[in-house]
Scaffold this motif. Structure first.
Motif, PDB file in Angstrom:
ATOM      1  N   GLY A 194      10.106   2.461   4.500  1.00 55.95           N
ATOM      2  CA  GLY A 194       9.584   2.877   3.190  1.00 55.95           C
ATOM      3  C   GLY A 194      10.696   3.011   2.172  1.00 55.95           C
ATOM      4  O   GLY A 194      10.567   2.587   1.022  1.00 55.95           O
ATOM      5  N   TRP A 195      11.819   3.591   2.607  1.00 57.87           N
ATOM      6  CA  TRP A 195      12.969   3.744   1.711  1.00 57.87           C
ATOM      7  C   TRP A 195      13.482   2.379   1.251  1.00 57.87           C
ATOM      8  O   TRP A 195      13.781   2.185   0.070  1.00 57.87           O
ATOM      9  N   ILE A 196      13.566   1.434   2.167  1.00 61.85           N
ATOM     10  CA  ILE A 196      14.024   0.087   1.804  1.00 61.85           C
ATOM     11  C   ILE A 196      13.060  -0.548   0.809  1.00 61.85           C
ATOM     12  O   ILE A 196      13.482  -1.120  -0.204  1.00 61.85           O
ATOM     13  N   TYR A 197      11.752  -0.435   1.065  1.00 63.45           N
ATOM     14  CA  TYR A 197      10.776  -1.010   0.140  1.00 63.45           C
ATOM     15  C   TYR A 197      10.852  -0.349  -1.233  1.00 63.45           C
ATOM     16  O   TYR A 197      10.700  -1.018  -2.254  1.00 63.45           O
ATOM     17  N   ARG A 198      11.112   0.962  -1.270  1.00 67.13           N
ATOM     18  CA  ARG A 198      11.189   1.673  -2.552  1.00 67.13           C
ATOM     19  C   ARG A 198      12.469   1.344  -3.304  1.00 67.13           C
ATOM     20  O   ARG A 198      12.434   1.039  -4.489  1.00 67.13           O
ATOM     21  N   THR A 199      13.596   1.385  -2.623  1.00 69.13           N
ATOM     22  CA  THR A 199      14.877   1.308  -3.326  1.00 69.13           C
ATOM     23  C   THR A 199      15.442  -0.094  -3.459  1.00 69.13           C
ATOM     24  O   THR A 199      16.187  -0.376  -4.394  1.00 69.13           O
ATOM     25  N   GLN A 200      15.124  -0.976  -2.538  1.00 72.33           N
ATOM     26  CA  GLN A 200      15.739  -2.298  -2.525  1.00 72.33           C
ATOM     27  C   GLN A 200      14.785  -3.418  -2.924  1.00 72.33           C
ATOM     28  O   GLN A 200      15.207  -4.424  -3.464  1.00 72.33           O
ATOM     29  N   LEU A 201      13.502  -3.252  -2.638  1.00 73.09           N
ATOM     30  CA  LEU A 201      12.553  -4.340  -2.850  1.00 73.09           C
ATOM     31  C   LEU A 201      11.535  -4.041  -3.950  1.00 73.09           C
ATOM     32  O   LEU A 201      10.738  -4.909  -4.297  1.00 73.09           O
ATOM     33  N   ASP A 202      11.563  -2.815  -4.479  1.00 64.42           N
ATOM     34  CA  ASP A 202      10.621  -2.414  -5.531  1.00 64.42           C
ATOM     35  C   ASP A 202       9.171  -2.716  -5.154  1.00 64.42           C
ATOM     36  O   ASP A 202       8.354  -3.058  -6.006  1.00 64.42           O
ATOM     37  N   ASP A 203       8.866  -2.582  -3.891  1.00 68.26           N
ATOM     38  CA  ASP A 203       7.494  -2.764  -3.413  1.00 68.26           C
ATOM     39  C   ASP A 203       6.950  -1.365  -3.117  1.00 68.26           C
ATOM     40  O   ASP A 203       7.008  -0.873  -1.992  1.00 68.26           O
ATOM     41  N   TYR A 204       6.438  -0.740  -4.160  1.00 72.97           N
ATOM     42  CA  TYR A 204       6.084   0.671  -4.079  1.00 72.97           C
ATOM     43  C   TYR A 204       4.847   0.919  -3.224  1.00 72.97           C
ATOM     44  O   TYR A 204       4.755   1.966  -2.590  1.00 72.97           O
ATOM     45  N   GLU A 205       3.938  -0.018  -3.205  1.00 69.54           N
ATOM     46  CA  GLU A 205       2.738   0.159  -2.382  1.00 69.54           C
ATOM     47  C   GLU A 205       3.105   0.150  -0.898  1.00 69.54           C
ATOM     48  O   GLU A 205       2.626   0.984  -0.130  1.00 69.54           O
ATOM     49  N   ARG A 206       3.933  -0.784  -0.503  1.00 73.14           N
ATOM     50  CA  ARG A 206       4.367  -0.819   0.902  1.00 73.14           C
ATOM     51  C   ARG A 206       5.192   0.421   1.234  1.00 73.14           C
ATOM     52  O   ARG A 206       5.065   0.983   2.327  1.00 73.14           O
ATOM     53  N   ALA A 207       6.038   0.833   0.310  1.00 80.35           N
ATOM     54  CA  ALA A 207       6.833   2.041   0.534  1.00 80.35           C
ATOM     55  C   ALA A 207       5.907   3.230   0.784  1.00 80.35           C
ATOM     56  O   ALA A 207       6.062   3.968   1.757  1.00 80.35           O
ATOM     57  N   LYS A 208       4.926   3.375  -0.098  1.00 81.72           N
ATOM     58  CA  LYS A 208       3.961   4.462   0.025  1.00 81.72           C
ATOM     59  C   LYS A 208       3.240   4.417   1.369  1.00 81.72           C
ATOM     60  O   LYS A 208       3.091   5.437   2.047  1.00 81.72           O
ATOM     61  N   ASN A 209       2.814   3.223   1.768  1.00 82.76           N
ATOM     62  CA  ASN A 209       2.109   3.075   3.040  1.00 82.76           C
ATOM     63  C   ASN A 209       2.965   3.525   4.219  1.00 82.76           C
ATOM     64  O   ASN A 209       2.476   4.197   5.136  1.00 82.76           O
ATOM     65  N   HIS A 210       4.241   3.178   4.200  1.00 83.01           N
ATOM     66  CA  HIS A 210       5.123   3.583   5.300  1.00 83.01           C
ATOM     67  C   HIS A 210       5.375   5.092   5.287  1.00 83.01           C
ATOM     68  O   HIS A 210       5.382   5.729   6.349  1.00 83.01           O
ATOM     69  N   PHE A 211       5.554   5.674   4.108  1.00 83.40           N
ATOM     70  CA  PHE A 211       5.762   7.118   4.045  1.00 83.40           C
ATOM     71  C   PHE A 211       4.524   7.861   4.548  1.00 83.40           C
ATOM     72  O   PHE A 211       4.632   8.824   5.311  1.00 83.40           O
ATOM     73  N   PHE A 212       3.345   7.392   4.134  1.00 86.25           N
ATOM     74  CA  PHE A 212       2.116   8.054   4.585  1.00 86.25           C
ATOM     75  C   PHE A 212       1.872   7.846   6.077  1.00 86.25           C
ATOM     76  O   PHE A 212       1.370   8.744   6.754  1.00 86.25           O
ATOM     77  N   LYS A 213       2.218   6.694   6.586  1.00 86.23           N
ATOM     78  CA  LYS A 213       2.089   6.453   8.031  1.00 86.23           C
ATOM     79  C   LYS A 213       2.981   7.439   8.791  1.00 86.23           C
ATOM     80  O   LYS A 213       2.579   8.016   9.804  1.00 86.23           O
ATOM     81  N   ALA A 214       4.185   7.639   8.295  1.00 85.24           N
ATOM     82  CA  ALA A 214       5.102   8.593   8.937  1.00 85.24           C
ATOM     83  C   ALA A 214       4.511   9.999   8.914  1.00 85.24           C
ATOM     84  O   ALA A 214       4.517  10.697   9.939  1.00 85.24           O
ATOM     85  N   LEU A 215       3.980  10.412   7.767  1.00 82.95           N
ATOM     86  CA  LEU A 215       3.416  11.759   7.662  1.00 82.95           C
ATOM     87  C   LEU A 215       2.149  11.925   8.491  1.00 82.95           C
ATOM     88  O   LEU A 215       1.923  12.983   9.071  1.00 82.95           O
TER      89      LEU A 215
END
Length: 162
Positions: free
Chosen positions: A45-66
């Protein structure tokens, strides 16, 4: 599981060395093998947020973790940072409220991000209150100075005549 932990550590090392492509590949291989491996979801999620600007995928990974482990501390701050960057103010408070009850979550970061959200919305008194709470929970002198500067900035902005 030890095998996955070794791969995860290698991925984190790749991140530290700014080899994000390799880190992403390693993290995806972990998730392919163990779909509920929480640290891999957070880091991906961090990589998608900070490096790839793919915020939806980032969000999905963070929520999956939680969803998999609500006590894993890192996705909370990552989600709040994501929502701050996207200016999705209404989504910050519910995540912050959860995070403040989770051991190991850096409470000063959560309060600081709440302060940023209020400051962006021109709610300077609320922002200052959150920045003060961040200071009370901060254990890092350099960060503490940044929080104090945030208060000074809000006080200055509050007194501007428009």
């Amino acid at each position: 599981m030890i095998h996955l932990e070794d791969i995860y550590l290698e991925a984190e090392e790749a991140i530290r060395n700014t080899n994000y492509v390799h880190a992403k590949q390693l993290l995806e291989s972990i998730i392919n093998e163990e779909p509920d491996y929480v640290p891999a979801h957070n880091s991906l999620g961090w990589i998608y947020r900070t490096q790839l600007d793919d915020y939806e995928r980032a969000k999905n990974h963070f929520f999956k973790a939680l969803k998999t482990n609500k006590y894993y501390p890192h996705p909370y701050s990552n989600l709040i940072i994501l929502y701050t960057n996207l200016e999705e103010w209404s989504k910050i408070r519910p995540i912050a409220d959860q995070a403040l009850h989770i051991p190991l979550v850096d409470k000063s970061v959560i309060y600081y991000r709440l302060g940023i959200a209020e400051e962006f919305q021109l709610n300077y008194d609320e922002a200052i209150m959150f920045y003060k709470k961040a200071i009370q929970r901060c254990l890092n002198f350099d960060t503490l100075e940044d929080y104090k500067k945030a208060i000074e900035s809000c006080e200055y902005k509050r007194n501007l005549q428009l």
